[in-house]
Design a protein around this motif. Structure first.
Motif, PDB file in Angstrom:
ATOM      1  N   ASN A 193       0.824  -1.203   0.000  1.00 31.93           N
ATOM      2  CA  ASN A 193       0.000   0.000   0.000  1.00 31.93           C
ATOM      3  C   ASN A 193       0.865   1.264   0.000  1.00 31.93           C
ATOM      4  O   ASN A 193       0.567   2.238  -0.700  1.00 31.93           O
ATOM      5  N   ALA A 194       1.950   1.241   0.772  1.00 29.50           N
ATOM      6  CA  ALA A 194       2.866   2.382   0.808  1.00 29.50           C
ATOM      7  C   ALA A 194       3.509   2.601  -0.560  1.00 29.50           C
ATOM      8  O   ALA A 194       3.696   3.742  -0.999  1.00 29.50           O
ATOM      9  N   ALA A 195       3.836   1.523  -1.248  1.00 29.98           N
ATOM     10  CA  ALA A 195       4.429   1.636  -2.576  1.00 29.98           C
ATOM     11  C   ALA A 195       3.457   2.295  -3.558  1.00 29.98           C
ATOM     12  O   ALA A 195       3.862   3.111  -4.401  1.00 29.98           O
ATOM     13  N   LYS A 196       2.181   1.988  -3.441  1.00 29.75           N
ATOM     14  CA  LYS A 196       1.173   2.583  -4.327  1.00 29.75           C
ATOM     15  C   LYS A 196       1.010   4.080  -4.071  1.00 29.75           C
ATOM     16  O   LYS A 196       0.666   4.836  -4.982  1.00 29.75           O
ATOM     17  N   GLN A 197       1.255   4.515  -2.821  1.00 29.70           N
ATOM     18  CA  GLN A 197       1.095   5.923  -2.475  1.00 29.70           C
ATOM     19  C   GLN A 197       2.300   6.770  -2.876  1.00 29.70           C
ATOM     20  O   GLN A 197       2.219   7.995  -2.893  1.00 29.70           O
ATOM     21  N   ALA A 198       3.422   6.114  -3.194  1.00 29.46           N
ATOM     22  CA  ALA A 198       4.640   6.832  -3.582  1.00 29.46           C
ATOM     23  C   ALA A 198       4.662   6.997  -5.096  1.00 29.46           C
ATOM     24  O   ALA A 198       4.344   6.072  -5.837  1.00 29.46           O
ATOM     25  N   HIS A 199       5.062   8.178  -5.568  1.00 33.41           N
ATOM     26  CA  HIS A 199       5.096   8.412  -7.008  1.00 33.41           C
ATOM     27  C   HIS A 199       6.148   7.554  -7.705  1.00 33.41           C
ATOM     28  O   HIS A 199       6.044   7.317  -8.917  1.00 33.41           O
ATOM     29  N   LEU A 200       7.134   7.076  -6.973  1.00 29.58           N
ATOM     30  CA  LEU A 200       8.138   6.198  -7.568  1.00 29.58           C
ATOM     31  C   LEU A 200       7.720   4.731  -7.523  1.00 29.58           C
ATOM     32  O   LEU A 200       8.459   3.851  -7.948  1.00 29.58           O
ATOM     33  N   ASN A 201       6.524   4.476  -6.984  1.00 30.50           N
ATOM     34  CA  ASN A 201       5.913   3.141  -7.004  1.00 30.50           C
ATOM     35  C   ASN A 201       6.752   2.080  -6.304  1.00 30.50           C
ATOM     36  O   ASN A 201       6.787   0.921  -6.721  1.00 30.50           O
ATOM     37  N   ARG A 202       7.426   2.474  -5.240  1.00 34.12           N
ATOM     38  CA  ARG A 202       8.139   1.503  -4.417  1.00 34.12           C
ATOM     39  C   ARG A 202       8.311   2.067  -3.014  1.00 34.12           C
ATOM     40  O   ARG A 202       8.159   3.276  -2.801  1.00 34.12           O
ATOM     41  N   VAL A 203       8.600   1.199  -2.067  1.00 34.21           N
ATOM     42  CA  VAL A 203       8.930   1.660  -0.719  1.00 34.21           C
ATOM     43  C   VAL A 203      10.435   1.882  -0.643  1.00 34.21           C
ATOM     44  O   VAL A 203      11.198   1.421  -1.497  1.00 34.21           O
ATOM     45  N   GLY A 204      10.847   2.597   0.385  1.00 32.65           N
ATOM     46  CA  GLY A 204      12.258   2.850   0.564  1.00 32.65           C
ATOM     47  C   GLY A 204      12.957   1.713   1.285  1.00 32.65           C
ATOM     48  O   GLY A 204      12.330   0.845   1.892  1.00 32.65           O
ATOM     49  N   LYS A 205      14.286   1.741   1.210  1.00 31.82           N
ATOM     50  CA  LYS A 205      15.144   0.810   1.927  1.00 31.82           C
ATOM     51  C   LYS A 205      16.020   1.611   2.889  1.00 31.82           C
ATOM     52  O   LYS A 205      16.271   2.797   2.655  1.00 31.82           O
ATOM     53  N   PRO A 206      16.508   0.976   3.961  1.00 29.83           N
ATOM     54  CA  PRO A 206      17.394   1.705   4.867  1.00 29.83           C
ATOM     55  C   PRO A 206      18.548   2.390   4.156  1.00 29.83           C
ATOM     56  O   PRO A 206      18.921   3.508   4.511  1.00 29.83           O
ATOM     57  N   ALA A 207      19.095   1.758   3.122  1.00 27.08           N
ATOM     58  CA  ALA A 207      20.221   2.346   2.399  1.00 27.08           C
ATOM     59  C   ALA A 207      19.863   3.683   1.765  1.00 27.08           C
ATOM     60  O   ALA A 207      20.729   4.568   1.641  1.00 27.08           O
ATOM     61  N   ASP A 208      18.603   3.861   1.366  1.00 26.98           N
ATOM     62  CA  ASP A 208      18.174   5.139   0.787  1.00 26.98           C
ATOM     63  C   ASP A 208      18.318   6.260   1.813  1.00 26.98           C
ATOM     64  O   ASP A 208      18.773   7.362   1.498  1.00 26.98           O
ATOM     65  N   VAL A 209      17.924   5.979   3.038  1.00 30.29           N
ATOM     66  CA  VAL A 209      17.987   6.980   4.104  1.00 30.29           C
ATOM     67  C   VAL A 209      19.432   7.233   4.518  1.00 30.29           C
ATOM     68  O   VAL A 209      19.848   8.371   4.733  1.00 30.29           O
ATOM     69  N   VAL A 210      20.211   6.161   4.605  1.00 27.60           N
ATOM     70  CA  VAL A 210      21.605   6.292   5.043  1.00 27.60           C
ATOM     71  C   VAL A 210      22.404   7.165   4.085  1.00 27.60           C
ATOM     72  O   VAL A 210      23.231   7.986   4.509  1.00 27.60           O
ATOM     73  N   SER A 211      22.165   7.032   2.798  1.00 29.81           N
ATOM     74  CA  SER A 211      22.893   7.846   1.816  1.00 29.81           C
ATOM     75  C   SER A 211      22.660   9.332   2.066  1.00 29.81           C
ATOM     76  O   SER A 211      23.595  10.139   2.017  1.00 29.81           O
ATOM     77  N   LEU A 212      21.415   9.698   2.338  1.00 27.69           N
ATOM     78  CA  LEU A 212      21.099  11.094   2.616  1.00 27.69           C
ATOM     79  C   LEU A 212      21.693  11.530   3.949  1.00 27.69           C
ATOM     80  O   LEU A 212      22.232  12.637   4.075  1.00 27.69           O
ATOM     81  N   LEU A 213      21.615  10.661   4.949  1.00 29.63           N
ATOM     82  CA  LEU A 213      22.146  11.003   6.268  1.00 29.63           C
ATOM     83  C   LEU A 213      23.647  11.285   6.189  1.00 29.63           C
ATOM     84  O   LEU A 213      24.128  12.279   6.755  1.00 29.63           O
ATOM     85  N   LEU A 214      24.383  10.430   5.492  1.00 26.15           N
ATOM     86  CA  LEU A 214      25.831  10.645   5.388  1.00 26.15           C
ATOM     87  C   LEU A 214      26.157  11.941   4.660  1.00 26.15           C
ATOM     88  O   LEU A 214      27.095  12.653   5.026  1.00 26.15           O
ATOM     89  N   PHE A 215      25.369  12.275   3.657  1.00 25.67           N
ATOM     90  CA  PHE A 215      25.589  13.546   2.966  1.00 25.67           C
ATOM     91  C   PHE A 215      25.359  14.716   3.903  1.00 25.67           C
ATOM     92  O   PHE A 215      26.195  15.626   4.002  1.00 25.67           O
TER      93      PHE A 215
END
Length: 260
Positions: A214-236
């Motif tokens: 359901n979360a994937a359907k609500q996202a315009h990129l049609n997928r849910v995130g992974k921890p690695a997605d958040v970590v990349s932004l955090l490190l930046f």
């Protein structure tokens, strides 16, 4: 990112999910880590994973306990400074979800949730700030896109995340003169974390899959995130590459926040 080799990073919520992924990635980059979570056995597992990435034992410390307790927060900072002598980055990731509408919410559950997810962040920052000012370091908070998307089923969670966004902005204004930056990351649903289990929601595998789909359907990129997605932004955000970014609220939710 060689930048992190000289940095001491305090990570809360380090025993699983985004916190664990952050610790392991920073270990790859040679950061000195102080890990915090509720369960010591899980912290020991994450510590071992950091060692497997090449981080020597002398560059890893940990402290387990309840962040809602002021004495434990004091222990964290005291032990960290005794061990490493400085603090450059606070990655305050700890938290859990609370599923209840206004009619279902018990006062004791409300108090517990706010103490862990909001109050503890304010007062942990207060304890860390003398050291972060010395190093002209930075703070990264884990918030949520729920801070701006009203959802009655998680009303207290939404309220607390809105408070974290405002804490981020207020601290950024207060600390800018000291060269300290403060930013927030606001994810949508991130798969591969324990947020549903830690919330007390007795979800089966099928329930979790349904929530994820359901979360994937609500996202315009049609997928849910992974921890690695958040970590990349955090490190930046924690790095010198983001040296002119402070007070920012950063959505990482596949575009879900674009809805009403």
């Amino acid at each position: 990112m060689a930048y992190f080799r000289e940095k001491v990073v305090l990570i809360t919520g380090a025993s699983s999910g985004i916190g664990e992924a952050t610790a392991v990635k920073l270990a790859e980059h040679g950061a000195t880590l102080f890990l915090v979570a509720l369960e010591e056995d899980k912290l020991q597992i994450v510590q071992q994973k950091c060692k497997e990435k090449g981080l020597v034992e002398e560059k890893i410390g940990y402290c387990s306990g309840d962040l809602s307790q002021s004495a434990f927060r004091e222990d964290i900072v005291r032990n960290l400074i005794q061990k490493f002598g400085r603090l450059d980055i606070l990655a305050d990731i700890a938290g859990y979800a609370m599923f209840s509408n206004v009619n279902e919410t018990k006062e004791e559950d409300y108090d517990r949730f706010v103490n862990v997810n909001q109050k503890a962040k304010f007062f942990l920052a207060q304890l860390c700030l003398p050291y972060i000012k010395e190093t002209k370091g930075n703070i990264v908070y884990l918030s949520s896109n729920s801070s701006t998307i009203p959802q009655p089923r998680i009303i207290v969670y939404c309220m607390v995340k809105a408070a974290i966004d405002m804490l981020t902005k207020c601290l950024a204004k207060e600390l800018g003169a000291f060269g300290v930056r403060v930013n927030a990351i606001n994810p949508g649903f991130i798969d591969g974390t324990n947020i549903l289990r830690n919330s007390g929601l007795k979800a089966t595998y099928e329930d979790q899959k349904k929530i994820s789909d359901n979360a994937a359907k609500q996202a315009h990129l049609n997928r849910v995130g992974k921890p690695a997605d958040v970590v990349s932004l955090l490190l930046f955000l924690a790095s010198d590459e983001a040296s002119y970014i402070t007070g920012s609220i950063n959505y990482i939710d596949g575009g879900k926040h674009l809805y009403p």
